[in-house]
Design a protein around this motif. Structure first.
Motif, mmCIF file in Angstrom:
data_model
loop_
_atom_site.group_PDB
_atom_site.id
_atom_site.type_symbol
_atom_site.label_atom_id
_atom_site.label_comp_id
_atom_site.label_asym_id
_atom_site.label_seq_id
_atom_site.Cartn_x
_atom_site.Cartn_y
_atom_site.Cartn_z
ATOM 1 N N ARG A 1 67.636 42.835 15.809
ATOM 2 C CA ARG A 1 68.444 44.048 15.713
ATOM 3 C C ARG A 1 69.728 43.779 14.935
ATOM 4 O O ARG A 1 70.209 44.650 14.205
ATOM 5 C CB ARG A 1 68.774 44.596 17.109
ATOM 6 C CG ARG A 1 67.585 45.214 17.822
ATOM 7 C CD ARG A 1 67.945 45.711 19.211
ATOM 8 N NE ARG A 1 69.018 46.675 19.173
ATOM 9 C CZ ARG A 1 70.165 46.571 19.858
ATOM 10 N NH1 ARG A 1 70.390 45.496 20.608
ATOM 11 N NH2 ARG A 1 71.076 47.503 19.785
ATOM 12 N N LEU B 1 76.632 52.049 15.898
ATOM 13 C CA LEU B 1 76.276 51.506 17.212
ATOM 14 C C LEU B 1 77.355 51.771 18.252
ATOM 15 O O LEU B 1 77.047 52.079 19.417
ATOM 16 C CB LEU B 1 76.026 50.000 17.088
ATOM 17 C CG LEU B 1 75.716 49.224 18.362
ATOM 18 C CD1 LEU B 1 74.477 49.769 19.054
ATOM 19 C CD2 LEU B 1 75.550 47.734 18.045
ATOM 20 N N ARG C 1 76.668 53.578 21.984
ATOM 21 C CA ARG C 1 77.038 52.975 23.265
ATOM 22 C C ARG C 1 77.986 53.875 24.050
ATOM 23 O O ARG C 1 77.867 53.994 25.274
ATOM 24 C CB ARG C 1 77.683 51.619 23.023
ATOM 25 C CG ARG C 1 76.703 50.545 22.570
ATOM 26 C CD ARG C 1 77.435 49.304 22.100
ATOM 27 N NE ARG C 1 76.526 48.186 21.848
ATOM 28 C CZ ARG C 1 76.865 47.109 21.141
ATOM 29 N NH1 ARG C 1 78.090 47.008 20.630
ATOM 30 N NH2 ARG C 1 75.978 46.135 20.952
ATOM 31 N N ASP D 1 77.222 55.467 27.714
ATOM 32 C CA ASP D 1 78.109 55.176 28.841
ATOM 33 C C ASP D 1 78.582 56.451 29.534
ATOM 34 O O ASP D 1 78.541 56.550 30.771
ATOM 35 C CB ASP D 1 79.313 54.361 28.372
ATOM 36 C CG ASP D 1 78.968 52.897 28.098
ATOM 37 O OD1 ASP D 1 77.960 52.422 28.650
ATOM 38 O OD2 ASP D 1 79.697 52.255 27.328
ATOM 39 N N ASP E 1 69.118 52.467 34.198
ATOM 40 C CA ASP E 1 67.997 51.582 33.901
ATOM 41 C C ASP E 1 66.679 52.316 34.133
ATOM 42 O O ASP E 1 66.515 53.041 35.111
ATOM 43 C CB ASP E 1 68.037 50.336 34.802
ATOM 44 C CG ASP E 1 69.216 49.435 34.479
ATOM 45 O OD1 ASP E 1 69.897 49.711 33.484
ATOM 46 O OD2 ASP E 1 69.449 48.481 35.238
ATOM 47 N N ARG F 1 66.259 52.223 19.799
ATOM 48 C CA ARG F 1 66.170 50.784 20.053
ATOM 49 C C ARG F 1 67.372 50.284 20.861
ATOM 50 O O ARG F 1 67.228 49.408 21.720
ATOM 51 C CB ARG F 1 66.039 50.029 18.728
ATOM 52 C CG ARG F 1 64.672 50.213 18.063
ATOM 53 C CD ARG F 1 64.498 49.351 16.839
ATOM 54 N NE ARG F 1 65.250 49.832 15.695
ATOM 55 C CZ ARG F 1 64.808 50.720 14.812
ATOM 56 N NH1 ARG F 1 63.592 51.248 14.955
ATOM 57 N NH2 ARG F 1 65.552 51.096 13.792
ATOM 58 N N THR F 2 68.544 50.838 20.602
ATOM 59 C CA THR F 2 69.731 50.471 21.375
ATOM 60 C C THR F 2 69.556 50.842 22.837
ATOM 61 O O THR F 2 69.858 50.050 23.741
ATOM 62 C CB THR F 2 70.986 51.153 20.806
ATOM 63 O OG1 THR F 2 71.228 50.662 19.480
ATOM 64 C CG2 THR F 2 72.204 50.880 21.672
ATOM 65 N N ALA G 1 66.994 48.370 24.326
ATOM 66 C CA ALA G 1 67.391 46.962 24.411
ATOM 67 C C ALA G 1 68.617 46.749 25.283
ATOM 68 O O ALA G 1 68.706 45.730 25.985
ATOM 69 C CB ALA G 1 67.667 46.426 23.005
ATOM 70 N N GLU G 2 69.567 47.682 25.262
ATOM 71 C CA GLU G 2 70.833 47.477 25.960
ATOM 72 C C GLU G 2 70.963 48.265 27.259
ATOM 73 O O GLU G 2 71.801 47.923 28.103
ATOM 74 C CB GLU G 2 71.994 47.828 25.031
ATOM 75 C CG GLU G 2 72.039 46.981 23.767
ATOM 76 C CD GLU G 2 73.265 47.241 22.920
ATOM 77 O OE1 GLU G 2 74.230 47.869 23.421
ATOM 78 O OE2 GLU G 2 73.265 46.830 21.743
ATOM 79 N N PHE G 3 70.143 49.308 27.429
ATOM 80 C CA PHE G 3 70.258 50.145 28.623
ATOM 81 C C PHE G 3 68.942 50.223 29.395
ATOM 82 O O PHE G 3 68.819 51.007 30.334
ATOM 83 C CB PHE G 3 70.746 51.544 28.234
ATOM 84 C CG PHE G 3 72.142 51.549 27.682
ATOM 85 C CD1 PHE G 3 73.236 51.740 28.512
ATOM 86 C CD2 PHE G 3 72.371 51.339 26.335
ATOM 87 C CE1 PHE G 3 74.532 51.733 28.013
ATOM 88 C CE2 PHE G 3 73.666 51.326 25.813
ATOM 89 C CZ PHE G 3 74.748 51.515 26.655
ATOM 90 N N ASP G 4 67.964 49.406 28.974
ATOM 91 C CA ASP G 4 66.710 49.243 29.709
ATOM 92 C C ASP G 4 65.988 50.568 29.918
ATOM 93 O O ASP G 4 65.475 50.856 30.998
ATOM 94 C CB ASP G 4 66.981 48.563 31.054
ATOM 95 C CG ASP G 4 65.730 47.917 31.629
ATOM 96 O OD1 ASP G 4 64.785 47.683 30.863
ATOM 97 O OD2 ASP G 4 65.697 47.668 32.841
#
Length: 303
Positions: free
Chosen positions: A45, A59, A63, A67, A73, A89-90, A93-96
């Motif tokens: 990424r 990005l 985020r 938030d 999750d 993808r963010t 990958a970052e927030f499941d």
């Protein structure tokens, strides 16, 4: 004259594909990555970060919206107008999250699938071609519906919100990060989302809010992020202007915006500086309407 977007698969879709959908976009980006020294057979990424999120502030903004929306999750997310898939993808990958991206531009969907496979997220994210005005999903299939720089190309926003509400579970979340009309006058074109008025359907932030609420949502939070958006785009333009003429083309959003990237970016700065456009983030909760009954049950899609 604006193109007709009253039904899916019309001249409206063709016009959007013509504006955004460069032929063989995925291969073109791969060639640029290869020329920049990236290992295209083992992409991360981070390797595609400079092209991955086709919206103001990239990005960082994705985020922020995740938030303030309290993305949980394992949430099932529908990214409407997913582009080449960076935000999806963010979120995975970052927030499941499990994410489905949908876009009216077929070449975006192909490129999104290609890069999602290359960075190893195909089990969490998938993409399909489709129209925001007629979402090809069952009722109450998602926890979150996500719009990020999509609504400026949609005239029938109330239909898009009705569809979003339909596919959201009760008390589900609608997350918006959108460009709106400002008080400073008409938009100066071309801009990244349109070459002229035929594909640009901006409304003022208050009107956008009213359309969402009238469709069956409660507002949770709304933020004006015009000022940081202006600062970000000023930096983009300054970087372009300081690059020597003989320097190779950067590995950036110019790959998506084409030859007119400098003028489009400069016009965005002018539009922001003169208050012709505004940028907002908003989070809304799906509420029950009086016509609905408590017997509603959520359905799911095949993940």
């Amino acid at each position: 004259m604006p193109v007709d977007e009253s039904t899916p698969d019309t001249a409206y879709e063709a016009a959007l594909n013509d504006h955004y959908g460069a032929a063989d976009l995925g291969d073109e980006i791969l060639d640029a990555l290869d020329a920049a020294g990236k290992d295209i057979d083992a992409l991360t990424r981070a390797d595609i970060a400079s092209i991955d999120e086709f919206h103001i502030r990239g990005l960082e903004a994705t985020r922020e919206v995740a938030d303030i929306a309290g993305i949980e999750d394992h949430a099932r997310v529908l990214d409407v107008g997913c582009g080449i898939g960076g935000p999806a993808r963010t979120l995975a990958a970052e927030f499941d999250c499990d994410v489905v991206g949908i876009d009216v531009v077929e070449e975006y969907c192909r490129a999104a699938t290609l890069f999602t496979d290359r960075v190893g997220l195909s089990d969490e994210v998938r993409f399909q071609h489709g129209n925001a005005l007629d979402l090809p999903f069952e009722d109450e299939a998602f926890d979150v519906v996500w719009f990020e720089h999509t609504l400026m190309n949609i005239e029938a926003k109330e239909v898009a919100f009705e569809e979003a509400r339909r596919v959201l579970r009760p008390e589900g979340t609608l997350a918006l990060y959108e460009i709106c009309a400002g008080p400073g006058g008409d938009t100066v074109f071309p801009v990244p989302w349109a070459s002229d008025t035929s594909l640009s359907y901006l409304v003022h932030p208050e009107r956008l809010r009213d359309l969402v609420i009238d469709t069956g949502f409660d507002e949770v939070v709304r933020r004006d992020v015009t000022e940081p958006s202006l600062e970000w785009f000023r930096d983009v333009v300054e970087s372009m202007q300081s690059r020597p003429p003989e320097a190779p083309q950067p590995l950036g959003l110019n790959l998506l915006m084409g030859a007119e990237t400098p003028v489009k970016a400069t016009n965005v700065v002018q539009n922001l500086e003169e208050g012709r456009i505004a940028v907002i983030q908003g989070v809304y909760e799906r509420v029950s309407l009086s016509s609905e009954t408590s017997s509603e049950t959520a359905t799911t899609i095949d993940w």
